[in-house]
Design a protein around this motif. Structure first.
Motif, PDB file in Angstrom:
ATOM      1  N   THR A   1      21.840  36.335  35.579  1.00  0.00           N
ATOM      2  CA  THR A   1      23.250  36.204  35.972  1.00  0.00           C
ATOM      3  C   THR A   1      24.155  36.397  34.759  1.00  0.00           C
ATOM      4  OG1 THR A   1      22.639  34.612  37.691  1.00  0.00           O
ATOM      5  CG2 THR A   1      24.976  34.733  37.074  1.00  0.00           C
ATOM      6  N   THR A   2      25.125  37.294  34.902  1.00  0.00           N
ATOM      7  CA  THR A   2      26.086  37.551  33.830  1.00  0.00           C
ATOM      8  C   THR A   2      27.497  37.357  34.359  1.00  0.00           C
ATOM      9  OG1 THR A   2      24.603  39.178  32.826  1.00  0.00           O
ATOM     10  CG2 THR A   2      26.913  39.247  32.152  1.00  0.00           C
ATOM     11  N   LEU A   3      28.313  36.657  33.564  1.00  0.00           N
ATOM     12  CA  LEU A   3      29.719  36.441  33.884  1.00  0.00           C
ATOM     13  C   LEU A   3      30.575  37.248  32.921  1.00  0.00           C
ATOM     14  CD1 LEU A   3      29.651  32.546  34.288  1.00  0.00           C
ATOM     15  CD2 LEU A   3      29.290  34.270  36.071  1.00  0.00           C
ATOM     16  N   GLY A   4      31.742  37.650  33.376  1.00  0.00           N
ATOM     17  CA  GLY A   4      32.634  38.410  32.502  1.00  0.00           C
ATOM     18  C   GLY A   4      34.083  38.163  32.841  1.00  0.00           C
ATOM     19  N   ALA A   5      34.944  38.354  31.869  1.00  0.00           N
ATOM     20  CA  ALA A   5      36.386  38.259  32.080  1.00  0.00           C
ATOM     21  C   ALA A   5      37.072  39.153  31.066  1.00  0.00           C
ATOM     22  CB  ALA A   5      36.880  36.818  31.944  1.00  0.00           C
ATOM     23  N   ALA A   6      38.204  39.715  31.460  1.00  0.00           N
ATOM     24  CA  ALA A   6      38.957  40.587  30.550  1.00  0.00           C
ATOM     25  C   ALA A   6      40.422  40.568  30.950  1.00  0.00           C
ATOM     26  CB  ALA A   6      38.417  42.015  30.588  1.00  0.00           C
ATOM     27  N   TYR A   7      41.275  40.729  29.953  1.00  0.00           N
ATOM     28  CA  TYR A   7      42.723  40.780  30.191  1.00  0.00           C
ATOM     29  C   TYR A   7      43.290  41.980  29.447  1.00  0.00           C
ATOM     30  CZ  TYR A   7      47.671  39.529  30.207  1.00  0.00           C
ATOM     31  OH  TYR A   7      49.037  39.532  30.378  1.00  0.00           O
ATOM     32  N   THR A   8      44.018  42.815  30.183  1.00  0.00           N
ATOM     33  CA  THR A   8      44.718  43.954  29.600  1.00  0.00           C
ATOM     34  C   THR A   8      46.208  43.651  29.618  1.00  0.00           C
ATOM     35  OG1 THR A   8      43.047  45.500  30.408  1.00  0.00           O
ATOM     36  CG2 THR A   8      45.177  46.425  29.771  1.00  0.00           C
ATOM     37  N   SER A   9      46.862  43.791  28.479  1.00  0.00           N
ATOM     38  CA  SER A   9      48.280  43.464  28.394  1.00  0.00           C
ATOM     39  C   SER A   9      49.131  44.538  29.048  1.00  0.00           C
ATOM     40  CB  SER A   9      48.711  43.304  26.929  1.00  0.00           C
ATOM     41  OG  SER A   9      48.708  44.558  26.272  1.00  0.00           O
ATOM     42  N   LYS A  10      50.357  44.164  29.383  1.00  0.00           N
ATOM     43  CA  LYS A  10      51.331  45.138  29.856  1.00  0.00           C
ATOM     44  C   LYS A  10      51.530  46.205  28.791  1.00  0.00           C
ATOM     45  CE  LYS A  10      55.809  44.462  29.528  1.00  0.00           C
ATOM     46  NZ  LYS A  10      57.185  43.951  29.726  1.00  0.00           N
TER      47      LYS A  10
END
Length: 458
Positions: free
Chosen positions: A257-266
């Motif tokens: 099981t792998t979890l991920g998160a990412a945020y791209t700015s405006k």
């Protein structure tokens, strides 16, 4: 050829070959980057989708194998867009009326290298765009009072990202990544506004400037037409450069099981600027063109938050899911246009859009039949970001539901080919509200995307 030459050639291929970008399916954004992600409904936050993963979560570069890869690919998009005048029953279809638009092709290329705990990548990808071509003879080219103008109604927005990404494997379970993206966007637009639309903009304070009395002083004003377009593969009527940034992580919660998160700015893009012609249409005086300079002010791409999980069900079967929040509301309230005529006078217009934030669910799976062949499939569902009362015929980015499938074939441990097909189901929307339409209309839009990637390891 040295490795640096390979990288330079790959990035140059994508930049110079960025001929046309399709009407994207998550409003102005493509529904996945690269053939692996596209075939799996656009999931990319917690799985290895290859070099294109840096466009969603750069930390996924740490999931790649040690060594270097170069990737080259092509997106091909065909659209089926129809606008129906609900009052008269007439229809206008977006098709091949010009060499400038449709079908749409967008090359992509990237280079990645993983050494020890570090992974690096650079590439060039189409983030998205839009494209319509209704020609010069439909009801959309008819000014108030039924006056045929013979003027074009069309659009083409191109958005290109050039990410420079890095990822670090901080622990056996956790990898952290980031990227800085150079961005370029260009817009071609031909848009006719009827006299009632112009009057609505003036009456609501959305049209101002010293040219307003000039338009109002015409004996029989029927409309106004903006033309800012170049019928060339690369050039746009207005364009601008800027940048954005992206941070993400992947965490192996268990061996499977792998979890991920990412945020791209405006995005931080300059105003798109260039040359344009404003044509006043009068029932008595005819067409009066005014050439000048034009700026599309503060036209930005939204911030995006992605959360993902992947589960290795068996050695051959992988399932993944992403949930994304796209913050359109903060960037797409109005399309702001500033025009300065060469002969003197100016005009400022704010075309209402008032988009809503969008939530997207993507589900995908991959099954490895044998060492060479992998089968993939996916689903994607998005909430509607557009409002019917502000819909434009030239900006019909309405599809929300997708079905996708694809295949990957490894010719050798160093060479593989991945293909994806994605279908956006037809979605319709009505608008009978000034100022964005004069005639009550119904817009339907569906499309098919195909993506082909070749990857070579060395």
């Amino acid at each position: 050829m040295t490795r640096m030459k390979i990288v330079s050639a790959a990035v140059a291929l994508a930049c110079l070959g960025m001929a046309q970008v399709a009407c994207a399916t998550d409003v102005f954004r493509l529904e996945g980057f690269g053939a692996v992600s596209r075939a799996m409904g656009g999931v990319a936050t917690a799985i290895d989708t290859g070099a294109a993963g840096m466009m969603t979560n750069p930390a996924t570069l740490s999931l790649m194998k040690e060594g270097s890869e170069v990737m080259a690919g092509l997106d091909l998009v065909t659209t089926d867009i129809e606008v129906r005048n609900k009052a008269t029953g007439e229809s206008a279809s977006s098709g091949g009326h010009s060499r400038n638009r449709g079908p749409y092709a967008a090359p992509e290329a990237a280079f990645t290298r993983r050494v020890g705990e570090w992974a690096f990548g650079v590439g060039a990808f189409a983030q998205g765009g839009l494209g319509t071509e209704y020609g010069r003879s439909s009801f959309l080219s008819r000014a108030s009072g039924g006056l045929d103008t013979g003027l074009d109604n069309s659009s083409r927005l191109l958005v290109l990202n050039i990410p420079f990404a890095a990822s670090f494997k901080a622990t056996e379970k956790l990898s952290i990544g980031g990227s800085i993206d150079a961005m370029w966007q260009g817009l071609n637009l031909n848009l006719l506004l009827g006299a009632d639309q112009v009057g609505s903009l003036i009456g609501s304070g959305r049209a101002t400037g010293s040219l307003i009395p000039v338009l109002g002083g015409l004996p029989d004003l029927r409309g106004a037409h903006f033309s800012l377009t170049k019928n060339q593969p690369l050039a746009s009527g207005v364009d601008a450069w800027g940048y954005t940034g992206r941070l993400g992580f992947v965490y192996k919660a268990t061996d499977t099981t792998t979890l991920g998160a990412a945020y791209t700015s405006k995005s931080h893009l300059a105003d798109m600027s260039g040359r344009a012609t404003l044509t006043a249409i009068d029932g008595a005086a005819g067409q009066i063109p005014l050439a000048g300079k034009i700026r599309i002010q503060d036209f930005q791409m939204p911030a995006t938050l992605n959360l993902g999980v992947s589960q290795r069900v068996t050695e051959r079967l992988l399932l993944a899911a992403d949930v994304s929040q796209v913050y359109w509301k903060s960037v797409m309230k109005d399309i702001k246009v500033a025009f300065e005529a060469d002969s003197g006078g100016d005009l400022q217009i704010r075309l209402p859009q008032d988009y809503k934030d969008q939530t997207i669910l993507a589900l995908g799976g991959a099954y490895q039949v044998n060492e060479q062949l992998t089968l993939r499939a996916g689903l994607r569902y998005a909430t509607q970001a557009l409002r019917s009362s502000t819909l434009f015929a030239v900006i019909p980015a309405t599809p929300r539901k997708h079905l996708s499938a694809g295949v990957g074939y490894a010719f050798s441990p160093a060479s593989r080919l991945d293909f994806a097909w994605s279908h956006a189901f037809s979605d319709g929307m009505d608008n009978s509200s000034l100022p964005n339409t004069s005639a009550p209309m119904h817009v339907s839009h569906s499309q098919d995307n195909a993506t082909l990637n070749y990857t070579y390891r060395f």
